[in-house]
Design a protein around this motif. Structure first.
Motif, PDB file in Angstrom:
ATOM      1  N   SER A  26      -4.581  21.688 -11.395  1.00  0.00           N
ATOM      2  CA  SER A  26      -3.305  22.407 -11.345  1.00  0.00           C
ATOM      3  C   SER A  26      -2.316  21.922 -12.397  1.00  0.00           C
ATOM      4  N   GLY A  27      -2.572  20.781 -13.042  1.00  0.00           N
ATOM      5  CA  GLY A  27      -1.634  20.242 -14.025  1.00  0.00           C
ATOM      6  C   GLY A  27      -1.285  21.191 -15.157  1.00  0.00           C
ATOM      7  N   PRO A  28      -2.261  21.820 -15.837  1.00  0.00           N
ATOM      8  CA  PRO A  28      -1.914  22.722 -16.947  1.00  0.00           C
ATOM      9  C   PRO A  28      -1.074  23.926 -16.541  1.00  0.00           C
ATOM     10  N   ALA A  29      -1.038  24.258 -15.247  1.00  0.00           N
ATOM     11  CA  ALA A  29      -0.220  25.392 -14.810  1.00  0.00           C
ATOM     12  C   ALA A  29       1.257  25.159 -15.103  1.00  0.00           C
ATOM     13  N   VAL A  30       1.684  23.894 -15.113  1.00  0.00           N
ATOM     14  CA  VAL A  30       3.101  23.592 -15.357  1.00  0.00           C
ATOM     15  C   VAL A  30       3.511  24.001 -16.772  1.00  0.00           C
ATOM     16  N   PRO A  31       2.867  23.486 -17.839  1.00  0.00           N
ATOM     17  CA  PRO A  31       3.290  23.923 -19.175  1.00  0.00           C
ATOM     18  C   PRO A  31       2.973  25.383 -19.468  1.00  0.00           C
ATOM     19  N   LEU A  32       1.879  25.924 -18.904  1.00  0.00           N
ATOM     20  CA  LEU A  32       1.568  27.331 -19.151  1.00  0.00           C
ATOM     21  C   LEU A  32       2.666  28.243 -18.614  1.00  0.00           C
ATOM     22  N   ALA A  33       3.238  27.882 -17.459  1.00  0.00           N
ATOM     23  CA  ALA A  33       4.350  28.669 -16.923  1.00  0.00           C
ATOM     24  C   ALA A  33       5.627  28.434 -17.719  1.00  0.00           C
ATOM     25  N   GLY A  97      -7.927  26.331 -27.383  1.00  0.00           N
ATOM     26  CA  GLY A  97      -6.659  27.054 -27.355  1.00  0.00           C
ATOM     27  C   GLY A  97      -5.442  26.163 -27.227  1.00  0.00           C
ATOM     28  N   ALA A  98      -5.578  25.010 -26.550  1.00  0.00           N
ATOM     29  CA  ALA A  98      -4.420  24.147 -26.300  1.00  0.00           C
ATOM     30  C   ALA A  98      -3.775  23.636 -27.592  1.00  0.00           C
ATOM     31  N   PRO A  99      -4.527  23.092 -28.567  1.00  0.00           N
ATOM     32  CA  PRO A  99      -3.871  22.648 -29.811  1.00  0.00           C
ATOM     33  C   PRO A  99      -3.201  23.790 -30.569  1.00  0.00           C
ATOM     34  N   LEU A 100      -3.860  24.951 -30.602  1.00  0.00           N
ATOM     35  CA  LEU A 100      -3.254  26.096 -31.277  1.00  0.00           C
ATOM     36  C   LEU A 100      -1.964  26.512 -30.583  1.00  0.00           C
ATOM     37  N   LEU A 101      -1.939  26.443 -29.256  1.00  0.00           N
ATOM     38  CA  LEU A 101      -0.729  26.787 -28.508  1.00  0.00           C
ATOM     39  C   LEU A 101       0.399  25.816 -28.830  1.00  0.00           C
ATOM     40  N   MET A 102       0.096  24.529 -28.906  1.00  0.00           N
ATOM     41  CA  MET A 102       1.117  23.530 -29.228  1.00  0.00           C
ATOM     42  C   MET A 102       1.735  23.796 -30.599  1.00  0.00           C
ATOM     43  N   VAL A 103       0.892  24.001 -31.601  1.00  0.00           N
ATOM     44  CA  VAL A 103       1.376  24.175 -32.971  1.00  0.00           C
ATOM     45  C   VAL A 103       2.155  25.479 -33.111  1.00  0.00           C
ATOM     46  N   SER A 104       1.575  26.581 -32.630  1.00  0.00           N
ATOM     47  CA  SER A 104       2.214  27.885 -32.812  1.00  0.00           C
ATOM     48  C   SER A 104       3.523  27.969 -32.042  1.00  0.00           C
ATOM     49  N   LEU A 105       3.560  27.412 -30.837  1.00  0.00           N
ATOM     50  CA  LEU A 105       4.786  27.465 -30.045  1.00  0.00           C
ATOM     51  C   LEU A 105       5.894  26.638 -30.693  1.00  0.00           C
ATOM     52  N   TYR A 106       5.536  25.481 -31.245  1.00  0.00           N
ATOM     53  CA  TYR A 106       6.552  24.646 -31.886  1.00  0.00           C
ATOM     54  C   TYR A 106       7.174  25.372 -33.082  1.00  0.00           C
ATOM     55  N   PHE A 107       6.343  25.937 -33.957  1.00  0.00           N
ATOM     56  CA  PHE A 107       6.885  26.620 -35.131  1.00  0.00           C
ATOM     57  C   PHE A 107       7.625  27.902 -34.747  1.00  0.00           C
ATOM     58  N   LEU A 108       7.231  28.521 -33.630  1.00  0.00           N
ATOM     59  CA  LEU A 108       7.944  29.706 -33.162  1.00  0.00           C
ATOM     60  C   LEU A 108       9.333  29.343 -32.646  1.00  0.00           C
ATOM     61  N   VAL A 191      14.322  21.531 -27.177  1.00  0.00           N
ATOM     62  CA  VAL A 191      14.014  20.710 -26.002  1.00  0.00           C
ATOM     63  C   VAL A 191      12.737  21.202 -25.327  1.00  0.00           C
ATOM     64  N   LEU A 192      12.639  22.511 -25.133  1.00  0.00           N
ATOM     65  CA  LEU A 192      11.451  23.060 -24.473  1.00  0.00           C
ATOM     66  C   LEU A 192      10.202  22.876 -25.328  1.00  0.00           C
ATOM     67  N   ALA A 193      10.327  23.077 -26.641  1.00  0.00           N
ATOM     68  CA  ALA A 193       9.166  22.923 -27.522  1.00  0.00           C
ATOM     69  C   ALA A 193       8.643  21.491 -27.497  1.00  0.00           C
ATOM     70  N   LEU A 194       9.543  20.519 -27.580  1.00  0.00           N
ATOM     71  CA  LEU A 194       9.119  19.114 -27.555  1.00  0.00           C
ATOM     72  C   LEU A 194       8.506  18.749 -26.204  1.00  0.00           C
ATOM     73  N   ALA A 195       9.092  19.267 -25.119  1.00  0.00           N
ATOM     74  CA  ALA A 195       8.530  18.996 -23.794  1.00  0.00           C
ATOM     75  C   ALA A 195       7.124  19.575 -23.669  1.00  0.00           C
ATOM     76  N   LEU A 196       6.927  20.775 -24.196  1.00  0.00           N
ATOM     77  CA  LEU A 196       5.613  21.411 -24.105  1.00  0.00           C
ATOM     78  C   LEU A 196       4.586  20.725 -24.996  1.00  0.00           C
ATOM     79  N   VAL A 197       5.004  20.292 -26.178  1.00  0.00           N
ATOM     80  CA  VAL A 197       4.086  19.567 -27.061  1.00  0.00           C
ATOM     81  C   VAL A 197       3.624  18.268 -26.402  1.00  0.00           C
ATOM     82  N   ALA A 198       4.463  17.683 -25.560  1.00  0.00           N
ATOM     83  CA  ALA A 198       4.073  16.471 -24.841  1.00  0.00           C
ATOM     84  C   ALA A 198       3.225  16.782 -23.611  1.00  0.00           C
ATOM     85  N   LEU A 199       3.580  17.840 -22.878  1.00  0.00           N
ATOM     86  CA  LEU A 199       2.912  18.129 -21.607  1.00  0.00           C
ATOM     87  C   LEU A 199       1.540  18.773 -21.780  1.00  0.00           C
ATOM     88  N   ILE A 200       1.401  19.668 -22.737  1.00  0.00           N
ATOM     89  CA  ILE A 200       0.147  20.415 -22.863  1.00  0.00           C
ATOM     90  C   ILE A 200      -1.052  19.494 -23.065  1.00  0.00           C
TER      91      ILE A 200
END
Length: 458
Positions: A26-33, A97-108, A191-200
Motif C-alpha cells: 500500500s505504500g506507493p498508493a500515497v505518492p501516486l495519489a 515507470g517510477a524513475p520516469l515519473l519522478m523525473v517528468s513530474l519534477y520538470f513539469l 514542495v510537492l515535487a521534492l516530496a514526491l521525488v523522495a517518496l516514490i
C-alpha cells in the motif's frame, strides 16, 4: 481451461497477505495519489499566472494530454498482461515507470525559467505516461496478491487508505512548509515535487522487495481482440464499470461545484479546505468498518448502500442544512467522508473478483486490461462531470465572481446536489441483484481449484 495456466493461477492464490505485505504494497498508493492534486488543481493556474502562458493553449495541452492518458490505459494494461519476466508481469513496469515519473513530474512542476507550451506539452505527456505505467500494473498486482473474496477487500482497503493519506498530504504539506497564507503556486509545486521525488523511490523499492509477485507469472501472449471481447462479455465487470461511470460522474459534478456550493450556497464561514480535511479523515476512520461490513454483507451491497446514503446527504445539504453556521455544517460533514469510504475501498475489489469470472469463462487472466477499464471509466466520469456541471452553472446565470440571485442559487443547488443525487440512485441499478456474490465467488474459486488439480494430475 487452457493448459496449466489455471493451475498456476490457483496455486497459493487463496492465502491472505500478512500485515508486512499489506503495508509494503500500500505504500506507493500515497505518492501516486499525491501526483493527482498538482495535475488537476495547481498546474493550470501556475502555467497561466506565473509562467505566463495563454489559457486557451494550456486548455488544448491538457485536453490532448487527457486524451493520451485515456488511450494509454488499455494499451499499457494489455502490455502488462502479456509481459513475461522473472519478476512477474507487474513489477517490471512499476520499476521502469517510477524513475520516469519522478523525473517528468519534477520538470513539469519546477520549470527552468521561461518556457513555452511545447515544454508543458512534452513533460505532461511523459508524466501521464509514467503514471499509467505504474498505476495500472500496481492495481493489477493488488488484484492478484490473493484470490480470496475477503482478502481482496482487505488489500484494497489498505491501498485506498494510502490513497486518501496521499490526498491529505498533498493538501496539507504545502501549508506546513509555506504557511496558510501562501499564494505562491510555484513554491507549492516545488514542495510537492521534492516530496514526491523522495517518496516514490522509497515506497516503490519497499513494495517491490517485500510484497510477492502475483500468483500467475506470465501467461502466453494472446490476441488483443480476443482479450477485449472476453472482457466485454464479462457481465459482472460491465455492470460494476457502468455503476462506477455513473456515480463518479455524480461526484465529479459535486466536486466541480463544491467551492461554490460550500461558500456561496451554504455560506460556510471558514475555508473549504477544512471540510476537505474533515471528509478524508472521516473516510480513513471508517475504512476498517467498511471492510468488515463488505465481508459480512457483500461488497456490492455496502457500495449500493453508500450510494443511497450519498444521495440522501446531498439532498439534506441542499434543502435542510443550516446556512451560514459553522458547527451545524462542520459536525455533519464527517458523514460524507464515511459514505465516500466504500467508494474508495470497494470498486477495485469487485473488479478483482470479476477477473476470476473471466478466467472461468475464457481461461485468460487479464488483470491489467480489467484495471485499465476501471481507470478509463473513472477518467471519463471526471470529464463528464466537469463538462456537465460548469456549463449548466453558466446557463443558470451563476457568476463565480459576482452577486447571484435566487435563480442562480437554484441552479447551483440543482447542479451540486439534486442532479448528482439522482445519478447516485441510478448507479445502484447495475448493482441490484449483482451476480457475483461472496457465495458464488467461493463456488467459482472451488471450481477453479478443482480444475487446477485435475489438470496438474494429467
Amino acid at each position: 481451461m487452457d493448459d496449466g495456466r489455471t493451475a498456476a493461477l490457483v496455486t497459493s492464490a487463496e492465502r491472505s497477505p500478512g500485515l508486512p505485505t499489506l503495508l509494503a504494497y500500500s505504500g506507493p498508493a500515497v505518492p501516486l495519489a499525491m501526483v493527482l492534486l498538482p495535475l488537476m488543481a495547481y498546474l493550470p493556474p501556475f502555467y497561466a499566472r506565473e509562467v505566463g502562458l495563454g489559457l486557451s493553449g494550456i486548455g488544448v495541452v491538457f485536453l490532448v494530454a487527457r486524451t493520451w492518458d485515456a488511450i494509454s490505459d488499455p494499451v499499457l494494461g494489455a502490455l502488462s498482461d502479456r509481459t513475461r519476466h522473472r519478476w512477474g508481469r507487474r513489477k517490471p513496469w512499476i520499476a521502469a515507470g517510477a524513475p520516469l515519473l519522478m523525473v517528468s513530474l519534477y520538470f513539469l512542476c519546477v520549470p527552468p525559467g521561461e518556457v513555452g507550451l511545447g515544454y508543458l506539452f512534452v513533460w505532461i505527456l511523459l508524466t501521464y505516461l509514467a503514471w499509467t505505467m505504474v498505476q495500472i500494473p500496481y492495481l493489477s498486482w493488488g488484484a492478484e496478491l490473493s484470490r480470496d473474496y475477503a482478502a481482496r477487500t482487505r488489500i484494497t482497503g489498505f491501498r485506498e487508505v494510502g490513497s486518501i493519506i496521499g490526498i491529505l498530504a498533498a493538501s496539507t504539506l504545502p501549508l506546513a512548509f509555506l504557511g496558510a497564507g501562501t499564494d505562491d503556486l510555484g513554491a507549492v509545486l516545488r514542495v510537492l515535487a521534492l516530496a514526491l521525488v523522495a517518496l516514490i523511490p522509497v515506497t516503490v523499492i519497499v513494495a517491490l522487495a517485500v510484497a510477492p509477485s502475483a500468483s500467475l507469472e506470465g501467461a502466453p501472449p494472446r490476441g488483443w481482440v480476443r482479450l477485449v471481447r472476453a472482457a466485454g462479455s464479462n457481465t459482472p465487470l460491465m455492470r460494476v464499470l457502468g455503476s462506477v461511470l455513473v456515480y463518479r460522474t455524480a461526484w465529479s459534478m459535486f466536486d466541480a461545484a463544491f467551492v461554490f456550493f460550500v461558500g456561496d450556497f451554504l455560506g460556510f464561514p471558514l475555508s473549504f479546505l477544512i471540510l476537505i480535511v474533515v471528509q478524508y479523515v472521516s473516510s480513513i476512520a471508517a475504512a476498517p468498518l467498511v471492510v468488515r461490513l463488505a465481508n459480512r454483507f457483500g461488497k456490492h451491497v455496502v457500495l449500493a448502500g453508500a450510494l443511497a446514503g450519498g444521495a440522501v446527504f446531498l439532498l439534506y445539504a441542499a434543502f435542510f442544512m443550516p446556512r451560514g453556521e459553522l458547527w451545524p455544517i462542520l459536525l455533519v460533514w464527517p458523514v460524507l467522508g464515511v459514505l465516500n469510504a466504500p467508494l474508495w475501498l470497494l470498486p477495485t475489489a469487485i473488479v478483482a473478483d470479476t477477473i476470476d469470472y473471466g478466467v472461468f469463462r475464457s481461461g485468460d487472466e487479464s488483470s491489467g486490461l480489467y484495471m485499465a477499464g476501471f481507470n478509463l471509466a473513472q477518467k471519463l466520469a471526471l470529464a463528464l462531470g466537469v463538462g456537465l456541471a460548469l456549463p449548466l452553472l453558466d446557463l443558470s446565470g451563476f457568476d463565480p465572481a459576482g452577486d447571484n440571485g435566487a435563480s442562480a442559487a437554484a441552479g447551483l443547488q440543482m447542479v451540486a446536489a439534486v442532479l448528482p443525487a439522482a445519478l447516485l440512485m441510478i448507479a445502484i441499478i447495475p448493482l441490484w441483484r449483482f451476480p457475483l456474490t461472496r457465495a458464488r465467488h467461493d463456488l467459482l474459486r472451488r471450481w477453479l481449484a478443482r480444475s487446477a488439480r485435475i489438470e496438474s494430475s494429467v
